[in-house]
Design an enzyme around this catalytic site. Structure first.
Site, PDB file in Angstrom:
ATOM      1  N   SER A  95       0.830  -1.213   0.000  1.00 14.49           N
ATOM      2  CA  SER A  95       0.000   0.000   0.000  1.00 14.49           C
ATOM      3  C   SER A  95       0.859   1.254   0.000  1.00 14.49           C
ATOM      4  O   SER A  95       1.968   1.272   0.541  1.00 14.49           O
ATOM      5  CB  SER A  95      -0.877  -0.013   1.255  1.00 14.49           C
ATOM      6  OG  SER A  95      -1.468   1.249   1.464  1.00 14.49           O
ATOM      7  N   LYS A 113       2.610  -3.643   6.195  1.00 18.38           N
ATOM      8  CA  LYS A 113       2.725  -3.816   4.743  1.00 18.38           C
ATOM      9  C   LYS A 113       4.194  -3.775   4.324  1.00 18.38           C
ATOM     10  O   LYS A 113       4.646  -4.572   3.502  1.00 18.38           O
ATOM     11  CB  LYS A 113       1.919  -2.733   4.011  1.00 18.38           C
ATOM     12  CG  LYS A 113       0.405  -2.908   4.095  1.00 18.38           C
ATOM     13  CD  LYS A 113      -0.049  -4.135   3.321  1.00 18.38           C
ATOM     14  CE  LYS A 113      -1.550  -4.271   3.238  1.00 18.38           C
ATOM     15  NZ  LYS A 113      -1.962  -5.561   2.631  1.00 18.38           N
ATOM     16  N   TYR A 115      -0.517  -0.352  10.246  1.00 16.94           N
ATOM     17  CA  TYR A 115      -0.886  -0.956   8.962  1.00 16.94           C
ATOM     18  C   TYR A 115       0.227  -0.751   7.922  1.00 16.94           C
ATOM     19  O   TYR A 115       0.655  -1.687   7.252  1.00 16.94           O
ATOM     20  CB  TYR A 115      -2.191  -0.322   8.486  1.00 16.94           C
ATOM     21  CG  TYR A 115      -2.620  -0.698   7.093  1.00 16.94           C
ATOM     22  CD1 TYR A 115      -3.211  -1.918   6.828  1.00 16.94           C
ATOM     23  CD2 TYR A 115      -2.462   0.198   6.038  1.00 16.94           C
ATOM     24  CE1 TYR A 115      -3.625  -2.254   5.552  1.00 16.94           C
ATOM     25  CE2 TYR A 115      -2.874  -0.128   4.756  1.00 16.94           C
ATOM     26  CZ  TYR A 115      -3.451  -1.354   4.512  1.00 16.94           C
ATOM     27  OH  TYR A 115      -3.857  -1.679   3.245  1.00 16.94           O
TER      28      TYR A 115
END
Lengths: 339, 339
Positions: A125, A157, A153
Site C-alpha cells: 500500500s 505492509k 498498517y
C-alpha cells in the site's frame, strides 16, 4: 491452473476473481479453480461459478493448512485495515504479520518438498510512506522513496514487502509486491476510514445523497480506479522477473488529483445538480491524518510494465457509473444525473 | 537502575557491560544491576562483578519470561549472524524476528500494566543496505538511504527497526535503533564470516601470524572501532527523543577506509615486518559478497548527537593494541612489533 486469492471476498479480491473468471486464463494457462480465502462469505455471483471454492475463516488458520494444498499462483490481499490495526495492536500483528509469514512458510514447505516456487503477488500500500521527523517525506513518492510508515498498517505492509523479497531471494517463492494507491470509487457505505471521503464525495451525490468533504479542495492525493488496480495485480503476476526488476516493491500507477479536480470531473460527468450535493466542512482529525499522506506518486517501474493510470478522473467516475449500472455487483442507485 | 543486555556475553555486549560497570551510571542514574542474557556463558571478569546477573539460554525463551521482570533500560544486541541466517532460514527467523517481537511484547505488557515505557536501544546493522536490481545502492549510504537488504540477516535487522519504531509510536517502549558499522579490530580467531578479514589482516600480523587478504587493496568499507560502537549505543540511550529525531534508525559514525589504507596504518603503527605478514590472494566468493556491500557511510544524525568516528585507522589499531595489552579480555599475543 489453480489459484488462491486471500481476502478474496473483499472489494478488490472479488473484483480480481471476477476479472480472472471472465478472462478464463492467466499467464497463458487456463484457470481451472480459484480458492477465495476470507473471513467473510464471498458474493453470490462468485460462489455460483463452478470454478470457485470458498474457504471462510481467519487467515492465520487457513495459512497453516495451505501447505497441504497445491496452488500455481497466489494473490495475497487479505489484511486488517488501518483503523483496525490502530485500535487493536495484537489483531494487526496477527492478521498482517503472522498470517503472511504462515502463508509464506506454507509455500516454502511446498518448495522444500520439491515443488516449483509458487508465484505470489502481494498487495502492499501507499500507506508505507509517511513523514518521519528525521526523514521528511517528499510530496511525490516514487518506487525508491524511503518508507517510514506512520501507522501499524503501513509498517505491516512494508515488513511483508521485505519478507516477500527475502523468501523470493532464497527461491522459496516467486514473489512480487505492488503498492496499491487509494482505490476510488468504492461502492458501499461511508466507513470510519480517514480515506472514506475519497469515494464518498463521488458515490453519495451520484446516489442522490448529500456528502460532506472533510478536507479543503486543494488537497491532492494519488488514487487509482478499481479496474486499474486489478489490472496492476494481474500484470505483476504475468510479467517476467526481469521485467519486474529486482525484488523491491513497486508503486502501481496513480492518478494524482486534487479534491477540486475530482468535483470538477463529477460536474462534467453527472451535472451541476449532482456536484451541488457535496459541501465542505473541515474535520480537523481527518484533515490532520490526510495532511500526512503523500500528495502524489510516480510509478516508473509499473509504467515499464505497460501499466497506466486513468487519463482523467472523469474516466474513473464513468467506470463507477458503468459498474453500478451493469452489476452483478451493483450496490448503489444512481439518481438525478444530468443525461 | 536495572539494565538488560541481550547478547550480553558477545564481543560488543560484554564490552558495553564493562563500559557501563566502569562508568557506574547511565543517563544520570546509578547502575545497580545488569542482566546479561545470552545463549553463551558470560566472561569471568563480568560474572565476578556483584552487579552482574547472567541468564543463559535461547533468547526466545528469555524474552517470553522477561515480562515479569522490571528493567529501566534494555540494550537489545542478541542476534543470529549473517552466515547462520543464510544456512538456517528458520533459525534466523526465530532468533532475530520472533525473539525481538517477544522482547517488545514483554516490554509492552509492562507498559500496559502501568509502567513507564522502557527505554530500548536496538543494534541494527549497515547490512540493511544492499544493491537491488531495481534500486541501485549509492556508494555512500546515509541515514535516509533506502534499505534493500540482500541477506536474511539484513532483512531481519531492517524489519526489527520498523517494529521498534512502531512500538515506540504507540508509546509501548521508548526505542532507538542504531545501525552498527563493521566493527574492527575484533579479537579472537578468523571465522567464516565474509567480513572476517577486516579484523584478520590487522589482528593476525600483530600476533605474529600470516594473514591472507581475499579482496583487492582498493576495496573501501565503513568500519568502526569497538570503543566508538559502544559509545554510540550509550549515546543513543542517553539522548532525548528530540535529539534522536523521529523514529527511523540512524547510522553510527563510520571511518571509511580502503584495505590499502588499513595496511598503511598497520605499517605506521607496528612497523614493516608486521605489515609484511599480509599477502593478497583473491577469493572470488568473498570478493563477490564484499562487492555488494556499501563502500562508505555517512552519519549526519549521529554527528548531531556529538558522535564521531575515529580520525584515522591508526587510532583503531592503537586501541586494539592497548586493549590486548590491558585485558581482562586480552585474547591475543602481540609479536614482533617495531618499537
Amino acid at each position: 491452473m489453480r489459484l488462491l486469492i486471500t481476502g478474496g471476498a473483499g472489494f478488490i479480491g472479488a473484483r480480481l476473481a471476477r476479472t480472472l473468471l471472465a478472462r478464463g486464463q492467466l499467464h497463458g494457462q487456463t484457470i481451472e479453480a480459484i480458492v477465495l480465502a476470507d473471513q467473510f462469505p464471498a458474493p453470490a455471483d462468485l460462489t455460483a461459478d463452478p470454478r470457485i471454492t470458498v474457504q471462510t475463516g481467519p487467515l492465520l488458520a487457513h495459512c497453516q493448512a495451505l501447505a497441504h494444498q497445491a496452488f500455481d499462483g497466489v494473490f495475497h490481499l487479505a489484511s486488517a485495515v488501518s483503523g483496525e490495526c490502530e485500535a487493536d495492536f495484537d489483531l494487526g500483528l496477527r492478521s498482517n504479520l503472522d498470517s503472511t509469514r504462515a502463508l509464506l512458510d506454507a509455500l516454502r514447505a511446498r518448495t522444500e518438498g520439491g515443488a516449483k516456487p509458487t508465484r505470489l503477488v502481494f498487495s502492499s500500500s501507499v500507506a508505507v510512506f509517511g513523514p518521519d521527523e528525521a526523514v521528511p517525506m517528499p510530496d511525490v513518492v516514487a518506487d525508491d522513496t524511503l518508507p517510514t510508515p506512520q501507522t501499524s498498517y503501513g509498517m505491516h505492509k512494508h515488513i511483508c514487502e521485505h519478507l516477500v523479497a527475502d523468501y523470493t531471494r532464497k527461491g522459496y517463492i516467486d514473489g512480487r509486491s505492488a503498492r496499491l494507491m487509494t482505490v476510488t470509487v468504492r461502492p458501499g457505505k461511508p466507513n470510519g476510514a480517514a480515506s472514506s471521503f475519497f469515494s464518498g464525495i463521488i458515490r453519495e451525490p451520484l446516489a442522490g445523497e448529500p456528502s460532506v468533504c472533510p478536507v479543503s479542495p486543494e488537497v491532492s492525493h494519488p488514487v487509482s480506479s478499481p479496474r486499474a488496480t486489478v489490472e496492476g495485480l494481474i500484470a505483476l503476476y504475468e510479467c517476467t522477473r526481469e521485467a519486474y526488476g529486482g525484488r523491491t516493491a513497486l508503486n502501481l500507477p496513480a492518478l494524482n488529483v486534487t479534491v477540486q479536480e475530482m468535483l470538477d470531473a463529477l460536474e462534467r460527468v453527472a451535472g451541476p445538480a449532482v456536484r451541488a450535493r457535496v459541501t465542505f466542512e473541515r474535520n480537523e482529525t481527518i484533515a490532520g491524518i490526510v495532511a500526512r499522506w503523500p500528495k502524489a506518486a510516480t510509478a516508473r517501474r509499473a509504467q515499464h510494465l505497460g501499466l497506466q493510470a486513468e487519463a482523467s478522473f472523469d474516466d474513473i467516475i464513468r467506470q463507477y457509473i458503468d459498474d453500478t449500472r451493469a452489476g452483478p455487483h451493483a450496490t448503489q442507485a444512481l439518481k438525478g444525473m444530468t443525461p
